[in-house]
Motif scaffolding. Structure first.
Motif, PDB file in Angstrom:
ATOM      1  N   HIS A  28      -6.533  -1.532   5.506  1.00 37.35           N
ATOM      2  CA  HIS A  28      -6.419  -0.517   6.547  1.00 37.35           C
ATOM      3  C   HIS A  28      -6.934   0.837   6.119  1.00 37.35           C
ATOM      4  O   HIS A  28      -7.646   1.497   6.850  1.00 37.35           O
ATOM      5  CB  HIS A  28      -4.955  -0.372   6.986  1.00 37.35           C
ATOM      6  CG  HIS A  28      -4.440  -1.592   7.654  1.00 37.35           C
ATOM      7  ND1 HIS A  28      -4.681  -1.875   8.969  1.00 37.35           N
ATOM      8  CD2 HIS A  28      -3.723  -2.635   7.172  1.00 37.35           C
ATOM      9  CE1 HIS A  28      -4.130  -3.033   9.281  1.00 37.35           C
ATOM     10  NE2 HIS A  28      -3.542  -3.520   8.203  1.00 37.35           N
ATOM     11  N   CYS A  29      -6.534   1.250   4.896  1.00 34.58           N
ATOM     12  CA  CYS A  29      -6.839   2.635   4.530  1.00 34.58           C
ATOM     13  C   CYS A  29      -7.638   2.743   3.231  1.00 34.58           C
ATOM     14  O   CYS A  29      -8.005   3.841   2.829  1.00 34.58           O
ATOM     15  CB  CYS A  29      -5.547   3.447   4.438  1.00 34.58           C
ATOM     16  SG  CYS A  29      -4.516   2.970   3.046  1.00 34.58           S
ATOM     17  N   GLU A  41       0.064   4.140   0.509  1.00 35.20           N
ATOM     18  CA  GLU A  41      -0.424   5.131   1.474  1.00 35.20           C
ATOM     19  C   GLU A  41       0.072   4.821   2.884  1.00 35.20           C
ATOM     20  O   GLU A  41       0.701   5.653   3.523  1.00 35.20           O
ATOM     21  CB  GLU A  41      -1.963   5.140   1.424  1.00 35.20           C
ATOM     22  CG  GLU A  41      -2.618   6.235   2.225  1.00 35.20           C
ATOM     23  CD  GLU A  41      -2.320   7.629   1.697  1.00 35.20           C
ATOM     24  OE1 GLU A  41      -2.021   7.766   0.486  1.00 35.20           O
ATOM     25  OE2 GLU A  41      -2.359   8.585   2.505  1.00 35.20           O
ATOM     26  N   CYS A  42      -0.160   3.587   3.368  1.00 39.76           N
ATOM     27  CA  CYS A  42       0.183   3.283   4.765  1.00 39.76           C
ATOM     28  C   CYS A  42       1.341   2.294   4.886  1.00 39.76           C
ATOM     29  O   CYS A  42       1.807   2.008   5.985  1.00 39.76           O
ATOM     30  CB  CYS A  42      -1.032   2.757   5.516  1.00 39.76           C
ATOM     31  SG  CYS A  42      -1.525   1.087   5.048  1.00 39.76           S
ATOM     32  N   CYS A  94       0.855  -1.185   0.000  1.00 43.62           N
ATOM     33  CA  CYS A  94       0.000   0.000   0.000  1.00 43.62           C
ATOM     34  C   CYS A  94       0.891   1.235   0.000  1.00 43.62           C
ATOM     35  O   CYS A  94       1.660   1.441   0.936  1.00 43.62           O
ATOM     36  CB  CYS A  94      -0.897   0.004   1.230  1.00 43.62           C
ATOM     37  SG  CYS A  94      -1.874   1.521   1.337  1.00 43.62           S
ATOM     38  N   CYS A 154      -6.327  -1.811  -0.007  1.00 42.39           N
ATOM     39  CA  CYS A 154      -5.742  -1.953   1.330  1.00 42.39           C
ATOM     40  C   CYS A 154      -6.830  -2.107   2.393  1.00 42.39           C
ATOM     41  O   CYS A 154      -7.768  -1.313   2.451  1.00 42.39           O
ATOM     42  CB  CYS A 154      -4.877  -0.728   1.641  1.00 42.39           C
ATOM     43  SG  CYS A 154      -4.093  -0.806   3.262  1.00 42.39           S
TER      44      CYS A 154
HETATM   45 ZN   LIG Z   1      -3.007   1.224   3.274  1.00 38.59          ZN
END
Ligand SMILES: [Zn+2]
Length: 215
Positions: free
Chosen positions: A154-155, A134-135, A132, A152
């Motif tokens: 998570h995000c 992003e995270c 990912c 993802c």
């Molecule tokens: Zn993520």
């Protein structure tokens, strides 16, 4: 304690090298780092190596041997309890020379670990990897897939694919690795020195195998 660690791309060699280095206070040496250091310091060996690399050639065994032995004999810090050599010896010639040069000295190797993983698993580990952007979460479409494809957990960001390998190039890379390394593995096995680690297992099981092998 002096250790050689061998394993194909995707075998988990890097992860367990870090753990070994920390647990046993070893100097972790990769030949790639030695080359870069010698080249950036313009040492005699570095200048010689650079001439091969610039011409698009592989650095010859003899020069690789000299660079590794020069480091071990003259440059290795004295405050560790041995070395962990990673990515060397890569060819039978290197293995033979290294054995001759260190035999009976305190640079002689104590344990040779081979991180054994079947090719189909290596391929899935490398080609299935997603991350990912992003995270930073890491996924694998075969072993640790996100709940929603390519998203993802998570995000919610779209996952990215970072491997330089496609199936065809990876196949070539792995078979090149085998062609060079199998004779090295056979050489150490013939001398009764090879410790094969089943590296297609959970982290804790692999680590306990390694501890048993060197214990
Ligand atoms: Zn993520």
């Amino acid at each position: 304690m002096n250790i050689l660690i061998m394993g194909a791309p995707g075998s988990g060699k890097g992860t367990f090298s870090s753990r070994l280095k920390e647990t046993y206070n070893l100097d972790h040496i990769s030949t790639g780092d030695l080359f870069r250091e010698n080249i950036s310091n313009s040492t005699e060996l570095g200048i010689e190596a650079k001439s091969y690399i610039d011409a698009g050639h592989l650095v010859p065994d003899d020069l690789v041997n000299r660079m590794v032995l020069d480091y071990l004999k003259n440059k290795m810090p004295k405050d560790n309890d041995g070395y962990l050599l990673d990515g060397y010896p890569r060819t039978l010639e290197q293995a033979k020379t290294f054995k001759e040069a260190t035999k009976g000295t305190d640079l002689d190797v104590d344990h040779i670990l081979y991180m054994d993983v079947p090719h189909d698993i290596l391929k899935k580990r490398i080609l299935g990897r997603r991350s990912c952007p992003e995270c930073g979460e890491i996924y694998n479409i075969y072993f640790k897939a996100p709940q929603k494809e390519n998203v993802c957990d998570h995000c919610g960001h779209e996952l990215s694919y970072r491997s330089d390998d496609n199936e065809e190039s990876l196949k070539i890379r792995l078979s090149d690795y085998d062609a060079l390394t199998q004779p090295v593995i056979d050489f150490y096995a013939d001398h009764g020195q090879l410790k094969k680690i089943n590296a297609d297992a959970d982290f804790d099981d692999i680590w306990s195998d390694i501890e048993k092998a060197i214990g």
